[in-house]
Design a protein around this motif. Structure first.
Motif, PDB file in Angstrom:
ATOM      1  N   HIS A  31       0.849  -1.186   0.000  1.00 36.09           N
ATOM      2  CA  HIS A  31       0.000   0.000   0.000  1.00 36.09           C
ATOM      3  C   HIS A  31       0.889   1.242   0.000  1.00 36.09           C
ATOM      4  O   HIS A  31       2.117   1.158   0.163  1.00 36.09           O
ATOM      5  CB  HIS A  31      -0.868  -0.057   1.266  1.00 36.09           C
ATOM      6  CG  HIS A  31      -1.899   0.998   1.400  1.00 36.09           C
ATOM      7  ND1 HIS A  31      -1.674   2.179   2.065  1.00 36.09           N
ATOM      8  CD2 HIS A  31      -3.190   1.058   0.983  1.00 36.09           C
ATOM      9  CE1 HIS A  31      -2.771   2.914   2.051  1.00 36.09           C
ATOM     10  NE2 HIS A  31      -3.705   2.251   1.405  1.00 36.09           N
ATOM     11  N   TRP A 115      -8.151  -7.570   2.607  1.00 33.76           N
ATOM     12  CA  TRP A 115      -7.436  -6.459   3.243  1.00 33.76           C
ATOM     13  C   TRP A 115      -6.285  -6.954   4.109  1.00 33.76           C
ATOM     14  O   TRP A 115      -5.295  -6.228   4.302  1.00 33.76           O
ATOM     15  CB  TRP A 115      -8.411  -5.623   4.085  1.00 33.76           C
ATOM     16  CG  TRP A 115      -9.160  -4.624   3.260  1.00 33.76           C
ATOM     17  CD1 TRP A 115     -10.469  -4.674   2.895  1.00 33.76           C
ATOM     18  CD2 TRP A 115      -8.636  -3.425   2.680  1.00 33.76           C
ATOM     19  NE1 TRP A 115     -10.807  -3.592   2.123  1.00 33.76           N
ATOM     20  CE2 TRP A 115      -9.697  -2.797   1.983  1.00 33.76           C
ATOM     21  CE3 TRP A 115      -7.384  -2.819   2.681  1.00 33.76           C
ATOM     22  CZ2 TRP A 115      -9.533  -1.601   1.285  1.00 33.76           C
ATOM     23  CZ3 TRP A 115      -7.219  -1.618   1.993  1.00 33.76           C
ATOM     24  CH2 TRP A 115      -8.282  -1.030   1.306  1.00 33.76           C
ATOM     25  N   THR A 314     -17.366   6.794   7.917  1.00 35.31           N
ATOM     26  CA  THR A 314     -16.411   5.738   8.251  1.00 35.31           C
ATOM     27  C   THR A 314     -17.113   4.454   8.689  1.00 35.31           C
ATOM     28  O   THR A 314     -16.597   3.357   8.478  1.00 35.31           O
ATOM     29  CB  THR A 314     -15.420   6.215   9.336  1.00 35.31           C
ATOM     30  OG1 THR A 314     -14.315   5.318   9.382  1.00 35.31           O
ATOM     31  CG2 THR A 314     -16.059   6.289  10.698  1.00 35.31           C
ATOM     32  N   GLN A 325     -12.395   3.395  -1.007  1.00 37.53           N
ATOM     33  CA  GLN A 325     -11.532   2.786   0.005  1.00 37.53           C
ATOM     34  C   GLN A 325     -12.150   1.547   0.655  1.00 37.53           C
ATOM     35  O   GLN A 325     -11.840   1.229   1.798  1.00 37.53           O
ATOM     36  CB  GLN A 325     -11.154   3.805   1.093  1.00 37.53           C
ATOM     37  CG  GLN A 325     -10.505   5.079   0.572  1.00 37.53           C
ATOM     38  CD  GLN A 325      -9.129   4.837  -0.023  1.00 37.53           C
ATOM     39  OE1 GLN A 325      -9.019   4.350  -1.154  1.00 37.53           O
ATOM     40  NE2 GLN A 325      -8.093   5.152   0.719  1.00 37.53           N
ATOM     41  N   ASP A 411     -11.313   4.932   5.585  1.00 40.53           N
ATOM     42  CA  ASP A 411     -10.893   3.691   4.937  1.00 40.53           C
ATOM     43  C   ASP A 411     -11.521   2.472   5.612  1.00 40.53           C
ATOM     44  O   ASP A 411     -11.574   2.386   6.845  1.00 40.53           O
ATOM     45  CB  ASP A 411      -9.375   3.549   4.999  1.00 40.53           C
ATOM     46  CG  ASP A 411      -8.656   4.656   4.240  1.00 40.53           C
ATOM     47  OD1 ASP A 411      -9.150   5.793   4.267  1.00 40.53           O
ATOM     48  OD2 ASP A 411      -7.599   4.394   3.643  1.00 40.53           O
ATOM     49  N   TRP A 412     -11.920   1.510   4.806  1.00 36.81           N
ATOM     50  CA  TRP A 412     -12.543   0.287   5.334  1.00 36.81           C
ATOM     51  C   TRP A 412     -11.565  -0.482   6.202  1.00 36.81           C
ATOM     52  O   TRP A 412     -11.960  -1.113   7.188  1.00 36.81           O
ATOM     53  CB  TRP A 412     -13.007  -0.580   4.164  1.00 36.81           C
ATOM     54  CG  TRP A 412     -13.984  -1.656   4.501  1.00 36.81           C
ATOM     55  CD1 TRP A 412     -15.349  -1.588   4.432  1.00 36.81           C
ATOM     56  CD2 TRP A 412     -13.685  -2.989   4.949  1.00 36.81           C
ATOM     57  NE1 TRP A 412     -15.911  -2.775   4.816  1.00 36.81           N
ATOM     58  CE2 TRP A 412     -14.913  -3.667   5.125  1.00 36.81           C
ATOM     59  CE3 TRP A 412     -12.505  -3.676   5.211  1.00 36.81           C
ATOM     60  CZ2 TRP A 412     -14.986  -4.989   5.556  1.00 36.81           C
ATOM     61  CZ3 TRP A 412     -12.575  -5.001   5.654  1.00 36.81           C
ATOM     62  CH2 TRP A 412     -13.806  -5.635   5.828  1.00 36.81           C
ATOM     63  N   ARG A 413     -10.270  -0.433   5.866  1.00 32.65           N
ATOM     64  CA  ARG A 413      -9.273  -1.236   6.578  1.00 32.65           C
ATOM     65  C   ARG A 413      -9.132  -0.840   8.046  1.00 32.65           C
ATOM     66  O   ARG A 413      -8.643  -1.629   8.851  1.00 32.65           O
ATOM     67  CB  ARG A 413      -7.916  -1.121   5.885  1.00 32.65           C
ATOM     68  CG  ARG A 413      -7.316   0.283   5.886  1.00 32.65           C
ATOM     69  CD  ARG A 413      -6.064   0.330   5.011  1.00 32.65           C
ATOM     70  NE  ARG A 413      -5.601   1.678   4.790  1.00 32.65           N
ATOM     71  CZ  ARG A 413      -4.613   2.245   5.471  1.00 32.65           C
ATOM     72  NH1 ARG A 413      -3.986   1.566   6.410  1.00 32.65           N
ATOM     73  NH2 ARG A 413      -4.235   3.487   5.199  1.00 32.65           N
ATOM     74  N   TYR A 414      -9.551   0.362   8.405  1.00 30.87           N
ATOM     75  CA  TYR A 414      -9.446   0.780   9.800  1.00 30.87           C
ATOM     76  C   TYR A 414     -10.304  -0.085  10.726  1.00 30.87           C
ATOM     77  O   TYR A 414     -10.108  -0.075  11.946  1.00 30.87           O
ATOM     78  CB  TYR A 414      -9.871   2.243   9.965  1.00 30.87           C
ATOM     79  CG  TYR A 414      -9.033   3.234   9.202  1.00 30.87           C
ATOM     80  CD1 TYR A 414      -7.732   2.933   8.811  1.00 30.87           C
ATOM     81  CD2 TYR A 414      -9.538   4.478   8.859  1.00 30.87           C
ATOM     82  CE1 TYR A 414      -6.964   3.852   8.112  1.00 30.87           C
ATOM     83  CE2 TYR A 414      -8.774   5.405   8.157  1.00 30.87           C
ATOM     84  CZ  TYR A 414      -7.490   5.079   7.789  1.00 30.87           C
ATOM     85  OH  TYR A 414      -6.726   5.983   7.094  1.00 30.87           O
ATOM     86  N   TYR A 467      -9.527   6.004  -4.652  1.00 29.50           N
ATOM     87  CA  TYR A 467      -9.108   7.142  -3.835  1.00 29.50           C
ATOM     88  C   TYR A 467      -9.283   8.456  -4.578  1.00 29.50           C
ATOM     89  O   TYR A 467      -9.698   9.463  -3.995  1.00 29.50           O
ATOM     90  CB  TYR A 467      -7.640   6.928  -3.453  1.00 29.50           C
ATOM     91  CG  TYR A 467      -7.017   8.043  -2.650  1.00 29.50           C
ATOM     92  CD1 TYR A 467      -7.283   8.191  -1.295  1.00 29.50           C
ATOM     93  CD2 TYR A 467      -6.128   8.931  -3.242  1.00 29.50           C
ATOM     94  CE1 TYR A 467      -6.694   9.194  -0.549  1.00 29.50           C
ATOM     95  CE2 TYR A 467      -5.529   9.936  -2.507  1.00 29.50           C
ATOM     96  CZ  TYR A 467      -5.811  10.070  -1.168  1.00 29.50           C
ATOM     97  OH  TYR A 467      -5.213  11.069  -0.444  1.00 29.50           O
TER      98      TYR A 467
END
Length: 474
Positions: A31, A115, A314, A325, A411-414, A467
């Motif tokens: 990333h 992810w 979020t 994202q 971001d979804w990864r959070y 993004y």
């Protein structure tokens, strides 16, 4: 496998899945954050924009001659599947074979797995906390105490998870307190105070550890939250609400459509609205934070409106289906360090994973609803599985609620750890019979969240998946 015990079968299955994941996604995906951290590893110059503990750990592998993102990808994959394998084995040992299968299936759920292939701090944090959960499950579900070696491993993993994300403390503190001191609802006040004390101590000590032990240079990252919030307040309360900058600057914010409750990035240097950052650069940190707290105090309505809009984004509740994202990155970004990409098979997989992540099933708000349901229905005094489910649900809930006040991007990864923790807690909850009325209310709440999310996705105009769409629109 016929001659193996149920726990051995579950452990072997997890090991085989771990190997399969490593082969399928090898060498992991680099990333933007991955490349920025690897640059620090190669140069030996560290700053605190990204967690220095991860870069310092990575530098040990690099010093041994293992270049690239491979070692960190192996680390987070093996930690994650070790945790899932231990939890599944513990459940299978106790006769909860369906729950054991559900744990392994959750590890394969495409959005989470896609992810987890990215070598970033979110994956590192989730993997470390999964390993902690697995170690506790292996002992606690069999009414055993952690031995000294396991305890040392747990403490090291918790410390790493705490330092590898700036806001990780909101997840780590309730998890650690709930695991080391088995949860009883009668003692919720004392447990809450202990969680608060651990959180405050970690917030105070983390910068000292980053700067003095890991020798990371200050990067100004701490100012991003005030800038993001002050821009949102100025948009809602008017150009004179934030005297830190001239009214003309905030008027330009409106004229150039620089208002965003979704992410801070548009204000960063090099982006289209970086004049806000340029205007604040060089100001003493205490002046920036004083202006921020004063703006919140003087305009609480504008602040809360801004923060709720961001939290909705979020948590991906009332958002369109294609919201940036969410689709996992399938290829490493171009870089000068030779950080490669997985094979082409990952492209189709991640497109499907992105579709699921964008759906109501992938909305973090649904995982939060599941965590709340677990907390409402769990009876930790009556079940070891429920005793483990409560700290997992608390960790997920605290992390997701923290985004109300401490978050600058969507971001979804959070939400990797929060979603894993919430659904693992739900699996543990379902190992025991539940009161019918409570279960029906919980299902109705989950259905309400899912259907309102679906309605928003079908009715709101699409933004796009990448993004750039986010930067151009907001």
């Amino acid at each position: 496998m016929r001659g193996l015990s149920p726990e051995a079968r579950a452990g072997l299955a997890a090991a085989l899945l771990c190997v399969g994941v490593l082969l399928f996604f090898w060498p992991g995906v680099a990333h933007y954050d991955t490349i920025a951290q690897y640059q620090q590893v190669v140069s030996g110059a560290y700053n605190d924009w990204h967690p220095p503990v991860m870069a310092r750990l990575w530098s040990l592998f690099h010093a041994l001659g293992w270049a690239g993102q491979g070692p960190m990808f192996v680390l987070q994959t093996m930690l994650g599947w070790t945790g899932l394998g231990l939890l599944a084995a513990a459940l299978a040992r106790g006769g909860a074979r369906i729950a054991a299968l559900a744990v392994l299936a959750l590890g394969l759920w495409p959005p989470l797995l896609g992810w987890q292939a990215l070598v970033v701090k979110d994956g590192q944090m989730a993997a470390a906390l999964l390993a902690v959960t697995g170690l506790f499950a292996w002992c606690r579900l069999d009414a055993k105490r952690l031995g000294p070696i396991a305890t040392s491993a747990v403490v090291a993993l918790l410390a790493y998870a705490l330092l590898v994300r700036a806001n990780a403390v909101f997840a780590v503190a309730p998890l650690a307190v709930g695991l080391f001191a088995p949860w009883r609802w009668q003692a919720w006040r004392s447990k809450g105070l202990l969680i608060g004390a651990v959180t405050l101590a970690a917030l105070a000590l983390s910068p000292l550890i980053n700067h003095r032990i890991f020798r990371a240079e200050p990067s100004g990252v701490a100012a991003t939250q005030p800038i993001f919030d002050m821009a949102g307040i100025a948009h809602r309360a008017g150009p004179n609400a934030i005297p830190l900058l001239p009214a003309e600057t905030w008027q330009r914010l409106e004229a150039e459509r620089c208002v965003s409750s979704v992410l801070w990035d548009i204000f960063s240097i090099g982006k289209r609205c970086d004049f806000i950052q340029h205007g604040i650069s060089g100001r003493p940190r205490q002046d920036i934070f004083a202006a921020w707290t004063r703006a919140i105090r003087d305009h609480p309505g504008a602040y809360l409106s801004h923060r709720l809009a961001h939290w909705n984004a979020t948590m991906r509740w009332f958002v369109p289906w294609h919201f940036p994202q969410a689709v996992p990155q399938a290829e490493s970004l171009p870089n000068e360090f030779g950080l490669g990409s997985p094979g082409h098979q990952v492209l189709a997989y991640d497109r499907f994973a992105g579709w699921l992540a964008n759906s109501p099933l992938g909305a973090p708000i649904l995982a939060l609803a599941a965590a709340l349901a677990v907390l409402a229905l769990a009876r930790p005094a009556q079940s070891a599985a429920h005793e483990l489910a409560v700290p997992l649900a608390l960790s997920a809930m605290a992390m997701e609620c923290s985004f109300l006040f401490v978050s600058i991007a969507s971001d979804w990864r959070y939400h990797l750890w929060s979603m894993l923790a919430a659904w693992l807690a739900a699996i543990l909850l379902l190992t025991q019979p539940l009161p019918r009325r409570g279960a029906r209310i919980a299902l109705a709440g989950l259905a309400l969240v899912a259907f309102t999310s679906l309605g928003a996705r079908l009715g709101l105009p699409q933004v796009g998946d990448d993004y750039e769409a986010l930067i151009l629109r907001y």
